[in-house]
Design a protein around this motif. Structure first.
Motif, mmCIF file in Angstrom:
data_model
loop_
_atom_site.group_PDB
_atom_site.id
_atom_site.type_symbol
_atom_site.label_atom_id
_atom_site.label_comp_id
_atom_site.label_asym_id
_atom_site.label_seq_id
_atom_site.Cartn_x
_atom_site.Cartn_y
_atom_site.Cartn_z
ATOM 1 N N LEU A 58 0.971 -0.942 -0.015
ATOM 2 C CA LEU A 58 0.001 -0.377 -0.036
ATOM 3 C C LEU A 58 0.790 0.907 -0.184
ATOM 4 O O LEU A 58 0.128 2.259 0.620
ATOM 5 N N SER A 59 1.878 0.911 -1.403
ATOM 6 C CA SER A 59 2.856 2.655 -0.817
ATOM 7 C C SER A 59 2.133 3.860 -1.214
ATOM 8 O O SER A 59 1.914 3.479 -2.581
ATOM 9 N N ALA A 75 0.269 -6.647 5.402
ATOM 10 C CA ALA A 75 0.132 -5.595 3.984
ATOM 11 C C ALA A 75 1.487 -4.645 4.478
ATOM 12 O O ALA A 75 1.935 -4.714 5.657
ATOM 13 N N ARG A 76 2.146 -4.081 4.030
ATOM 14 C CA ARG A 76 3.089 -3.384 3.658
ATOM 15 C C ARG A 76 3.065 -1.696 3.672
ATOM 16 O O ARG A 76 1.584 -1.204 2.429
ATOM 17 N N PHE A 77 3.201 -0.802 4.599
ATOM 18 C CA PHE A 77 2.475 0.104 4.539
ATOM 19 C C PHE A 77 4.242 1.071 4.232
ATOM 20 O O PHE A 77 4.579 1.026 5.163
ATOM 21 N N GLU A 78 3.784 2.088 3.220
ATOM 22 C CA GLU A 78 5.422 3.209 3.012
ATOM 23 C C GLU A 78 4.924 4.021 3.452
ATOM 24 O O GLU A 78 4.280 4.356 1.436
ATOM 25 N N GLY A 79 4.817 5.104 2.976
ATOM 26 C CA GLY A 79 4.682 6.475 3.002
ATOM 27 C C GLY A 79 2.954 7.138 2.945
ATOM 28 O O GLY A 79 2.261 7.545 1.449
ATOM 29 N N VAL A 80 2.219 5.921 3.532
ATOM 30 C CA VAL A 80 0.525 6.183 3.660
ATOM 31 C C VAL A 80 -0.004 6.763 4.294
ATOM 32 O O VAL A 80 0.115 7.149 5.011
ATOM 33 N N VAL A 98 4.620 -2.271 8.567
ATOM 34 C CA VAL A 98 4.429 -0.539 8.995
ATOM 35 C C VAL A 98 6.105 -0.442 8.204
ATOM 36 O O VAL A 98 6.569 -0.147 9.690
ATOM 37 N N GLN A 99 6.574 0.552 7.309
ATOM 38 C CA GLN A 99 7.652 1.120 7.359
ATOM 39 C C GLN A 99 7.779 2.019 7.889
ATOM 40 O O GLN A 99 8.547 3.149 8.028
ATOM 41 N N PRO A 109 3.787 18.250 8.052
ATOM 42 C CA PRO A 109 3.710 17.055 8.005
ATOM 43 C C PRO A 109 3.945 16.096 9.521
ATOM 44 O O PRO A 109 5.366 16.890 10.331
ATOM 45 N N ILE A 110 3.761 14.887 9.515
ATOM 46 C CA ILE A 110 4.216 14.069 10.997
ATOM 47 C C ILE A 110 4.133 12.768 10.399
ATOM 48 O O ILE A 110 3.219 12.305 9.584
ATOM 49 N N ILE A 111 5.323 12.351 10.462
ATOM 50 C CA ILE A 111 5.926 10.671 9.560
ATOM 51 C C ILE A 111 6.290 10.005 10.299
ATOM 52 O O ILE A 111 6.812 10.221 11.019
ATOM 53 N N LEU A 112 5.610 8.496 10.930
ATOM 54 C CA LEU A 112 5.559 8.086 11.657
ATOM 55 C C LEU A 112 7.066 6.471 11.353
ATOM 56 O O LEU A 112 6.077 6.443 10.422
ATOM 57 N N LYS A 113 7.380 5.753 11.919
ATOM 58 C CA LYS A 113 7.728 4.052 11.849
ATOM 59 C C LYS A 113 8.035 3.366 12.254
ATOM 60 O O LYS A 113 7.758 3.699 13.364
ATOM 61 N N GLY A 114 7.736 2.209 11.308
ATOM 62 C CA GLY A 114 7.954 1.384 12.416
ATOM 63 C C GLY A 114 7.343 0.682 13.482
ATOM 64 O O GLY A 114 5.752 0.812 13.855
#
Length: 129
Positions: A58-59, A75-80, A98-99, A109-114
């Motif tokens: 789901l990039s 599911a693979r999440f990157e930049g969602v 979850v990347q 913008p708030i980017i969360l990882k892992g």
């Protein structure tokens, strides 16, 4: 069924692009998205219940939507984008890959990882109960 679903996706994109003046807002129940190529599908501002996104990439998707009883296992999440999302009873958060997810607005913008992103998804789903 497949052509009908792709027609509904196109009507929804038109609805989003015209701010609801044309097309039709997407409301789906019991859809297995593994049957469709959703790489270029607009799902923002849609309502989805009892759907599965299991084992999908789901990039860079926009999930500013209402998701209820959906399965995101594997599911693979990157930049969602999840800004403005409503989550209820989400299955498979721990199994999801979850990347990175975006939870802020364009202005902030708030980017969360892992694990931090996984924790946010879990918290957001519990908040809606």
């Amino acid at each position: 069924m497949r052509n009908d679903m792709y027609n509904r996706f196109e009507l929804h994109r038109n609805w989003v692009d015209t701010s609801g003046q044309e097309g039709e807002q997407l409301r789906l129940q019991d859809v297995d998205f593994r049957e469709f190529d959703i790489s270029d599908i607009c799902l923002e501002q849609s309502f989805m219940a009892s759907c599965t996104f299991e084992d999908l990439s789901l990039s860079n998707m926009d999930f500013h939507a209402s998701l209820t009883d959906v399965d995101i296992s594997e599911a693979r999440f990157e930049g969602v984008l999840f800004y403005g999302v409503t989550l209820r009873n989400i299955k498979g958060i721990e199994e999801a890959n979850v990347q990175s997810i975006h939870v802020g607005s364009d202005d902030k913008p708030i980017i969360l990882k892992g694990q931090e992103a996984r924790d946010w998804l879990r918290m957001k789903a519990e908040e809606s109960i």
